[in-house]
Design an enzyme around this catalytic site. Structure first.
Site, PDB file in Angstrom:
ATOM      1  N   ASP A   1      45.877  80.762  44.171  1.00  0.00           N
ATOM      2  CA  ASP A   1      44.618  80.173  43.744  1.00  0.00           C
ATOM      3  C   ASP A   1      44.756  78.660  43.833  1.00  0.00           C
ATOM      4  O   ASP A   1      45.728  78.088  43.303  1.00  0.00           O
ATOM      5  CB  ASP A   1      44.317  80.595  42.299  1.00  0.00           C
ATOM      6  CG  ASP A   1      42.937  80.170  41.850  1.00  0.00           C
ATOM      7  OD1 ASP A   1      41.953  80.702  42.385  1.00  0.00           O
ATOM      8  OD2 ASP A   1      42.854  79.294  40.962  1.00  0.00           O
TER       9      ASP A   1
ATOM     10  N   ASN B   1      35.390  69.897  46.657  1.00  0.00           N
ATOM     11  CA  ASN B   1      34.032  70.087  47.183  1.00  0.00           C
ATOM     12  C   ASN B   1      33.060  69.073  46.595  1.00  0.00           C
ATOM     13  O   ASN B   1      32.252  68.484  47.315  1.00  0.00           O
ATOM     14  CB  ASN B   1      33.530  71.498  46.876  1.00  0.00           C
ATOM     15  CG  ASN B   1      33.901  72.502  47.934  1.00  0.00           C
ATOM     16  OD1 ASN B   1      34.213  72.147  49.055  1.00  0.00           O
ATOM     17  ND2 ASN B   1      33.879  73.758  47.568  1.00  0.00           N
TER      18      ASN B   1
ATOM     19  N   HIS C   1      31.583  69.838  51.199  1.00  0.00           N
ATOM     20  CA  HIS C   1      31.991  71.189  51.565  1.00  0.00           C
ATOM     21  C   HIS C   1      32.814  71.237  52.850  1.00  0.00           C
ATOM     22  O   HIS C   1      33.680  72.108  52.994  1.00  0.00           O
ATOM     23  CB  HIS C   1      30.777  72.108  51.661  1.00  0.00           C
ATOM     24  CG  HIS C   1      30.186  72.392  50.325  1.00  0.00           C
ATOM     25  ND1 HIS C   1      30.761  73.262  49.427  1.00  0.00           N
ATOM     26  CD2 HIS C   1      29.094  71.894  49.700  1.00  0.00           C
ATOM     27  CE1 HIS C   1      30.047  73.299  48.324  1.00  0.00           C
ATOM     28  NE2 HIS C   1      29.021  72.476  48.456  1.00  0.00           N
TER      29      HIS C   1
ATOM     30  N   ASP D   1      36.247  73.143  53.178  1.00  0.00           N
ATOM     31  CA  ASP D   1      36.548  74.098  54.249  1.00  0.00           C
ATOM     32  C   ASP D   1      37.865  73.751  54.939  1.00  0.00           C
ATOM     33  O   ASP D   1      38.645  74.643  55.297  1.00  0.00           O
ATOM     34  CB  ASP D   1      35.418  74.133  55.276  1.00  0.00           C
ATOM     35  CG  ASP D   1      34.168  74.817  54.763  1.00  0.00           C
ATOM     36  OD1 ASP D   1      34.200  75.415  53.658  1.00  0.00           O
ATOM     37  OD2 ASP D   1      33.132  74.747  55.471  1.00  0.00           O
TER      38      ASP D   1
ATOM     39  N   ASP E   1      38.368  80.317  46.595  1.00  0.00           N
ATOM     40  CA  ASP E   1      39.655  79.656  46.832  1.00  0.00           C
ATOM     41  C   ASP E   1      40.829  80.552  46.431  1.00  0.00           C
ATOM     42  O   ASP E   1      41.891  80.072  46.080  1.00  0.00           O
ATOM     43  CB  ASP E   1      39.705  78.324  46.090  1.00  0.00           C
ATOM     44  CG  ASP E   1      39.648  78.480  44.579  1.00  0.00           C
ATOM     45  OD1 ASP E   1      39.194  79.543  44.102  1.00  0.00           O
ATOM     46  OD2 ASP E   1      40.056  77.546  43.871  1.00  0.00           O
TER      47      ASP E   1
END
Length: 182
Positions: A64, A72, A77, A81, A107
């Site tokens: 995680d 973000n 974003h 990514d 994530d």
């Protein structure tokens, strides 16, 4: 039978073949995360269950990303990514030919390796996952919490139990602070 009759009879078969091919591609795509190329939860689970049952030395991992939302929110974003893609690449490379990795969603990632001795070890994985990611010339700090479960820790070697144990291990690592593997 003339050529026109044969062609007319073959058209439905051709249509079904094309339709079947499209369905097969959609199914294959559904089993792969479009961003990272890793297996999705659905694509990974069946394979992981099989590997866990077959390999007594198997290791199941949950990963995680720590504070991913901040990446973000702060950098956009596209930067998020880039971090997800880098994490996927690092996890898949660590697994090598002896395991498979998945993006479970958001994530959160998972992996299973059939023989942990063929990997570089959990410390190396954690170090790789904590490497910064460069996106459009900007260096993004990344860290991940990693939980794991060896198959031989389980009374009954089921994937559900392995994931539950790895999840508890991951949250224990998060409780000790960022950049930990438990």
């Amino acid at each position: 039978m003339d050529a026109q009759t044969i062609a007319a009879a073959g058209l439905p078969a051709l249509g079904w073949a094309l339709h079947g091919g499209l369905l097969w591609r959609r199914l294959a795509t559904a089993r792969r995360d479009p961003l990272t190329g890793l297996h999705t939860r659905a694509g990974w689970t069946t394979r992981a269950e099989h590997l866990l049952a077959k390999h007594p030395g198997a290791l199941v991992l949950l990963v995680d990303l720590d504070d991913f939302k901040a990446i973000n929110d702060t950098h956009g974003h596209a930067a998020g990514d880039a971090v997800l893609t880098a994490t996927a690449d690092r996890l898949a490379e660590w697994c090598g030919r002896h395991g498979i990795a998945a993006r479970l969603g958001g994530d959160e990632f998972a992996a299973i390796v059939t023989d942990p001795a063929h990997t570089a070890g959990l410390f190396t994985l954690r170090t790789a996952l904590d490497e910064p990611v460069t996106h459009h010339g900007q260096v993004l700090g990344v860290s991940a919490s990693v939980g794991h479960c060896h198959r031989n820790q389980l009374l009954v070697p089921t994937l559900t139990d392995a994931l539950s144990t790895a999840d508890a291990s991951m949250y224990a690592a998060k409780g000790r602070g960022r950049r930990h593997t438990h």
